[in-house]
Design a protein around this motif. Structure first.
Motif, PDB file in Angstrom:
ATOM      1  N   LEU A  35       0.827  -1.205   0.000  1.00 55.17           N
ATOM      2  CA  LEU A  35       0.000   0.000   0.000  1.00 55.17           C
ATOM      3  C   LEU A  35       0.862   1.256   0.000  1.00 55.17           C
ATOM      4  CD1 LEU A  35      -2.889   1.133   0.146  1.00 55.17           C
ATOM      5  CD2 LEU A  35      -2.663   1.112   2.632  1.00 55.17           C
ATOM      6  N   GLN A  36       1.937   1.251   0.779  1.00 51.14           N
ATOM      7  CA  GLN A  36       2.839   2.401   0.787  1.00 51.14           C
ATOM      8  C   GLN A  36       3.444   2.631  -0.596  1.00 51.14           C
ATOM      9  OE1 GLN A  36       5.689   1.534   3.831  1.00 51.14           O
ATOM     10  NE2 GLN A  36       4.289   1.980   5.520  1.00 51.14           N
ATOM     11  N   GLU A  37       3.815   1.560  -1.254  1.00 47.16           N
ATOM     12  CA  GLU A  37       4.379   1.694  -2.601  1.00 47.16           C
ATOM     13  C   GLU A  37       3.343   2.215  -3.587  1.00 47.16           C
ATOM     14  OE1 GLU A  37       6.660  -1.100  -5.932  1.00 47.16           O
ATOM     15  OE2 GLU A  37       6.132  -1.900  -3.958  1.00 47.16           O
ATOM     16  N   GLU A  38       2.098   1.748  -3.456  1.00 47.94           N
ATOM     17  CA  GLU A  38       1.038   2.200  -4.355  1.00 47.94           C
ATOM     18  C   GLU A  38       0.742   3.686  -4.148  1.00 47.94           C
ATOM     19  OE1 GLU A  38      -2.039   1.809  -7.239  1.00 47.94           O
ATOM     20  OE2 GLU A  38      -0.372   0.468  -6.692  1.00 47.94           O
ATOM     21  N   VAL A  39       0.673   4.118  -2.898  1.00 50.95           N
ATOM     22  CA  VAL A  39       0.382   5.523  -2.614  1.00 50.95           C
ATOM     23  C   VAL A  39       1.535   6.407  -3.085  1.00 50.95           C
ATOM     24  CG1 VAL A  39       0.008   7.188  -0.763  1.00 50.95           C
ATOM     25  CG2 VAL A  39      -1.167   4.995  -0.710  1.00 50.95           C
ATOM     26  N   THR A  40       2.767   5.966  -2.874  1.00 49.45           N
ATOM     27  CA  THR A  40       3.921   6.740  -3.334  1.00 49.45           C
ATOM     28  C   THR A  40       3.919   6.879  -4.854  1.00 49.45           C
ATOM     29  OG1 THR A  40       5.198   5.948  -1.435  1.00 49.45           O
ATOM     30  CG2 THR A  40       6.422   6.904  -3.267  1.00 49.45           C
ATOM     31  N   GLN A  41       3.564   5.795  -5.547  1.00 47.56           N
ATOM     32  CA  GLN A  41       3.498   5.853  -7.008  1.00 47.56           C
ATOM     33  C   GLN A  41       2.414   6.813  -7.468  1.00 47.56           C
ATOM     34  OE1 GLN A  41       5.579   4.440  -9.029  1.00 47.56           O
ATOM     35  NE2 GLN A  41       4.578   4.924 -10.970  1.00 47.56           N
ATOM     36  N   GLU A  42       1.262   6.814  -6.789  1.00 42.81           N
ATOM     37  CA  GLU A  42       0.174   7.709  -7.161  1.00 42.81           C
ATOM     38  C   GLU A  42       0.543   9.160  -6.875  1.00 42.81           C
ATOM     39  OE1 GLU A  42      -3.513   8.228  -8.963  1.00 42.81           O
ATOM     40  OE2 GLU A  42      -2.324   6.397  -8.679  1.00 42.81           O
ATOM     41  N   LEU A  43       1.266   9.396  -5.776  1.00 41.03           N
ATOM     42  CA  LEU A  43       1.717  10.751  -5.483  1.00 41.03           C
ATOM     43  C   LEU A  43       2.666  11.270  -6.557  1.00 41.03           C
ATOM     44  CD1 LEU A  43       2.361  10.719  -1.624  1.00 41.03           C
ATOM     45  CD2 LEU A  43       0.862  12.291  -2.851  1.00 41.03           C
ATOM     46  N   THR A  44       3.447  10.374  -7.125  1.00 41.00           N
ATOM     47  CA  THR A  44       4.403  10.770  -8.164  1.00 41.00           C
ATOM     48  C   THR A  44       3.706  11.077  -9.481  1.00 41.00           C
ATOM     49  OG1 THR A  44       6.060   9.340  -7.120  1.00 41.00           O
ATOM     50  CG2 THR A  44       6.510  10.079  -9.355  1.00 41.00           C
ATOM     51  N   GLU A  45       2.657  10.321  -9.806  1.00 42.18           N
ATOM     52  CA  GLU A  45       2.026  10.443 -11.119  1.00 42.18           C
ATOM     53  C   GLU A  45       0.883  11.446 -11.134  1.00 42.18           C
ATOM     54  OE1 GLU A  45       0.806   6.537 -12.135  1.00 42.18           O
ATOM     55  OE2 GLU A  45       2.851   5.786 -12.450  1.00 42.18           O
ATOM     56  N   ASN A  46       0.215  11.665 -10.012  1.00 46.14           N
ATOM     57  CA  ASN A  46      -0.976  12.514 -10.000  1.00 46.14           C
ATOM     58  C   ASN A  46      -0.656  13.858  -9.343  1.00 46.14           C
ATOM     59  OD1 ASN A  46      -3.522  13.620  -9.887  1.00 46.14           O
ATOM     60  ND2 ASN A  46      -4.509  11.749  -9.156  1.00 46.14           N
ATOM     61  N   PRO A  47      -0.626  14.946 -10.108  1.00 44.68           N
ATOM     62  CA  PRO A  47      -0.322  16.255  -9.497  1.00 44.68           C
ATOM     63  C   PRO A  47      -1.438  16.760  -8.598  1.00 44.68           C
ATOM     64  CG  PRO A  47      -0.914  16.532 -11.794  1.00 44.68           C
ATOM     65  CD  PRO A  47      -0.832  15.055 -11.560  1.00 44.68           C
ATOM     66  N   MET A  48      -2.644  16.194  -8.702  1.00 49.54           N
ATOM     67  CA  MET A  48      -3.734  16.632  -7.847  1.00 49.54           C
ATOM     68  C   MET A  48      -3.544  16.202  -6.392  1.00 49.54           C
ATOM     69  SD  MET A  48      -6.402  18.409  -8.741  1.00 49.54           S
ATOM     70  CE  MET A  48      -7.066  19.160 -10.219  1.00 49.54           C
ATOM     71  N   LEU A  49      -2.740  15.173  -6.183  1.00 49.54           N
ATOM     72  CA  LEU A  49      -2.512  14.663  -4.831  1.00 49.54           C
ATOM     73  C   LEU A  49      -1.300  15.331  -4.223  1.00 49.54           C
ATOM     74  CD1 LEU A  49      -3.108  10.811  -5.026  1.00 49.54           C
ATOM     75  CD2 LEU A  49      -4.399  12.444  -3.680  1.00 49.54           C
ATOM     76  N   GLU A  50      -1.390  15.608  -2.947  1.00 42.53           N
ATOM     77  CA  GLU A  50      -0.241  16.087  -2.212  1.00 42.53           C
ATOM     78  C   GLU A  50      -0.337  15.579  -0.783  1.00 42.53           C
ATOM     79  OE1 GLU A  50      -0.203  20.319  -2.314  1.00 42.53           O
ATOM     80  OE2 GLU A  50      -1.648  20.551  -0.681  1.00 42.53           O
ATOM     81  N   GLU A  51       0.821  15.455  -0.177  1.00 43.98           N
ATOM     82  CA  GLU A  51       0.889  14.927   1.177  1.00 43.98           C
ATOM     83  C   GLU A  51       0.722  16.055   2.178  1.00 43.98           C
ATOM     84  OE1 GLU A  51       3.979  12.351   4.008  1.00 43.98           O
ATOM     85  OE2 GLU A  51       4.418  12.751   1.896  1.00 43.98           O
ATOM     86  N   VAL A  52      -0.121  15.823   3.177  1.00 36.59           N
ATOM     87  CA  VAL A  52      -0.341  16.808   4.232  1.00 36.59           C
ATOM     88  C   VAL A  52       0.801  16.687   5.228  1.00 36.59           C
ATOM     89  CG1 VAL A  52      -1.905  17.609   6.030  1.00 36.59           C
ATOM     90  CG2 VAL A  52      -2.824  16.640   3.905  1.00 36.59           C
ATOM     91  N   GLN A  53       1.531  17.768   5.387  1.00 36.50           N
ATOM     92  CA  GLN A  53       2.632  17.767   6.333  1.00 36.50           C
ATOM     93  C   GLN A  53       2.095  17.831   7.754  1.00 36.50           C
ATOM     94  OE1 GLN A  53       5.640  17.209   5.364  1.00 36.50           O
ATOM     95  NE2 GLN A  53       5.139  17.326   3.171  1.00 36.50           N
ATOM     96  N   GLU A  54       2.823  17.164   8.644  1.00 34.53           N
ATOM     97  CA  GLU A  54       2.411  17.176  10.044  1.00 34.53           C
ATOM     98  C   GLU A  54       2.525  18.572  10.624  1.00 34.53           C
ATOM     99  OE1 GLU A  54       1.085  14.792  11.652  1.00 34.53           O
ATOM    100  OE2 GLU A  54       1.302  13.252  10.101  1.00 34.53           O
ATOM    101  N   ALA A  55       1.560  18.951  11.449  1.00 33.73           N
ATOM    102  CA  ALA A  55       1.582  20.267  12.089  1.00 33.73           C
ATOM    103  C   ALA A  55       2.737  20.345  13.070  1.00 33.73           C
ATOM    104  CB  ALA A  55       0.269  20.517  12.824  1.00 33.73           C
ATOM    105  N   PRO A  56       3.466  21.476  13.132  1.00 32.08           N
ATOM    106  CA  PRO A  56       4.596  21.578  14.062  1.00 32.08           C
ATOM    107  C   PRO A  56       4.134  21.560  15.509  1.00 32.08           C
ATOM    108  CG  PRO A  56       4.129  23.699  13.047  1.00 32.08           C
ATOM    109  CD  PRO A  56       3.259  22.696  12.353  1.00 32.08           C
ATOM    110  N   THR A  57       4.952  20.980  16.360  1.00 34.73           N
ATOM    111  CA  THR A  57       4.640  20.917  17.776  1.00 34.73           C
ATOM    112  C   THR A  57       4.879  22.280  18.423  1.00 34.73           C
ATOM    113  OG1 THR A  57       6.878  20.196  18.296  1.00 34.73           O
ATOM    114  CG2 THR A  57       5.269  18.482  17.817  1.00 34.73           C
ATOM    115  N   GLU A  58       4.465  22.416  19.686  1.00 32.25           N
ATOM    116  CA  GLU A  58       4.650  23.672  20.405  1.00 32.25           C
ATOM    117  C   GLU A  58       6.120  24.010  20.571  1.00 32.25           C
ATOM    118  OE1 GLU A  58       2.348  25.733  21.159  1.00 32.25           O
ATOM    119  OE2 GLU A  58       0.706  24.451  20.432  1.00 32.25           O
ATOM    120  N   ALA A  59       6.935  22.980  20.843  1.00 37.68           N
ATOM    121  CA  ALA A  59       8.372  23.232  20.992  1.00 37.68           C
ATOM    122  C   ALA A  59       8.980  23.733  19.688  1.00 37.68           C
ATOM    123  CB  ALA A  59       9.079  21.963  21.463  1.00 37.68           C
ATOM    124  N   GLU A  60       8.553  23.145  18.550  1.00 36.13           N
ATOM    125  CA  GLU A  60       9.083  23.587  17.259  1.00 36.13           C
ATOM    126  C   GLU A  60       8.628  25.013  16.949  1.00 36.13           C
ATOM    127  OE1 GLU A  60       7.728  20.676  14.586  1.00 36.13           O
ATOM    128  OE2 GLU A  60       9.250  19.177  15.115  1.00 36.13           O
TER     129      GLU A  60
END
Length: 503
Positions: A35-60
């Protein structure tokens, strides 16, 4: 009769596999790594998809604000020497009205010139390795470990032999099984060349001198004889037992062997112990299976008196539709042509299907895991003897889905429980009738057979019929052939092979 064309209207119902359903079924039966490989491949081929970055913690956030404050301080000499003494207060100067903040575009903030410059530098001018960094040895970066065939061919290449004899030896090595035994006869190997039978026999003896000792034997007796010769035990009673009384040794008739050798049984047992230290499968240690690392898909945590199910989503990126490319779908966007909008719509539908399929996959796995925990709570609380019989239909009826869906979920997926790590299919077993009116899981029966064998007298091991009687006293109605089948699945030898006493 004249032929004519007519049109007829007919109503019918058909089951059509939509693209969304096809993708959902495909993702449901994937393992987490797939599944990780499939999602990574789809992220590479489909410009409509993007990964949501984790929100920074309070310390950061605090560290970032601190860094911004330090960068904003002036670095003039006056600032380094210290600020001047404050004078009389002056009337505040009105600040100009703030300009409305222009919406920052992440696409414009990227320095593509520097990015591609770094890429070109790394691609065409690779950095030289540092001298103080120790490089890994070559055997640590091999794609696969050395097999028995590789080990024997390496020894064959090191031997100074005629080309014809090397060909025969290669044919012999190519016909060895994983345990190291020769699976072809002299006539079959001779027909490969054709080669003379005398040269085939000479080449076989040469291969049998290779490491590991006992390789290229044609049966167990020859394998043990080769190892006896390697350890310089020729002419000893150990060799006589293997050469002349191997059938008695297999039948564990130690008294008959002692009578034939004319020595006490205790002395025969000393020789037998030496034979037990020989390796009947010398090729196994060179054909070790590669390690497979299992990543659990579900965690079952015991909290108070109940169990909580947590899905393992580590490593799976959080996906969303890219807001930048989503603007291309808008018809009021003058910068997007018709072809661009059609392309964007197609990618949007693909991205939307993937996100929904991933959500449905996680939801289905959760439902199946919750149903398994509900049915097998006795096993989680008390162990194997409280395992309940369970089939796919029971879980399918519980969660309101089809059996095929449940089968796809439990296939190659693992559940981490307080009792250990198990494949989800492990919890499904057939049932055996009992006198108490309820069925007992076949796994529970196997555990009771294993327990009975572990508690038996080594001099008088339990036969299959005796195990049937023991299980019958516990209320389990089971046939002797079923006990024999379960015993073989548990890799428990027969009663004759388990006997430890003298006969």
């Amino acid at each position: 009769m004249a032929l004519e064309q007519k049109l007829h209207l007919r109503l019918s119902q058909k089951l059509i596999m939509t693209p969304s359903l096809q993708q959902a079924i495909k993702l449901l039966q994937m393992t987490k790594l797939e599944l990780q490989e499939e999602v990574t491949q789809e992220l590479t081929e489909n410009p409509m998809l993007e990964e949501v970055q984790e929100a920074p913690t309070e310390a950061e956030k605090a560290e970032a604000e601190k860094s911004e404050g330090e960068e904003g301080q002036p670095e003039t000499p006056e600032a380094e020497a210290g600020a001047p003494e404050p004078g009389p207060e002056e009337p505040p100067v009105p600040e100009p009205p703030a300009e409305p903040e222009r919406e920052a575009d992440a696409f414009e903030e990227i320095d593509y010139e520097a990015y591609f410059q770094d890429y070109m530098d790394l691609s065409y001018n690779p950095q030289t390795p540092r001298e103080d960094v120790e490089t890994r040895p070559l055997d640590a970066v091999l794609s696969r470990p050395q097999s028995l065939t590789d080990h024997l061919l390496w020894q064959l290449d090191m031997a100074a032999l005629p080309a014809r004899r090397k060909e025969i030896a290669q044919a012999i090595i190519g016909n060895l099984d994983d345990a190291g035994y020769l699976q072809a006869s002299f006539a079959e190997i001779a027909a490969m060349g054709p080669y003379p039978l005398e040269e085939v026999e000479i080449a076989l003896h040469m291969v049998q001198d290779f490491d590991p000792p006992g390789v290229a034997a044609r049966d167990v007796r020859e394998c043990l004889m080769l190892q006896i010769a390697y350890h310089d035990m020729e002419g000893t009673p150990v060799e006589a037992i293997v050469r002349d009384h191997f059938e008695l040794l297999q039948a564990r008739k130690f008294r008959d062997i002692a009578h034939a050798l004319g020595c006490p049984v205790e002395e025969v047992m000393t020789y037998v112990d030496t034979i037990r230290h020989l390796d009947p499968k010398p090729g196994k240690k060179h054909n070790t299976a590669s390690s497979n690392y299992v990543i659990p898909d579900v965690y079952v945590l015991k909290i108070d008196k109940g169990y909580t199910i947590v899905l393992n989503e580590e490593g799976l990126p959080r996906l969303r539709i890219s807001p930048f490319y989503r603007r291309l779908i808008d018809r009021n966007n003058p910068d997007a042509t018709r072809e661009t909008r059609e392309y964007a719509r197609e990618k949007f539908r693909s991205a939307f299907r993937l996100i929904k399929s991933l959500e449905e996959r996680q939801r289905t796995i959760y439902k199946v895991a919750r149903s398994i925990v509900k049915h097998q709570q006795g096993f989680l609380d008390h162990g194997y003897e409280h395992m309940r019989p369970l089939i796919l239909r029971d879980v399918a009826d519980d969660i309101g889905m089809h059996e095929s869906t449940v089968s796809r979920v439990v296939n190659h997926k693992y559940m981490h429980t307080p009792r250990g790590l198990f494949e989800m299919r492990f919890f499904f077993h057939s049932g055996i009738s009992s006198d108490h009116g309820e069925e007992v899981s076949s796994l529970t029966v196997k555990e009771r057979i294993k327990k009975s064998v572990a508690e038996e007298d080594a001099a008088y091991p339990l036969s299959d019929a005796a195990i049937v009687q023991i299980l019958g006293r516990e209320g389990l109605r089971i046939a002797r052939r079923t006990v024999a089948k379960y015993r073989e699945e548990l890799r428990i030898p027969s009663s004759n092979e388990r006997r430890q006493g003298f006969r």
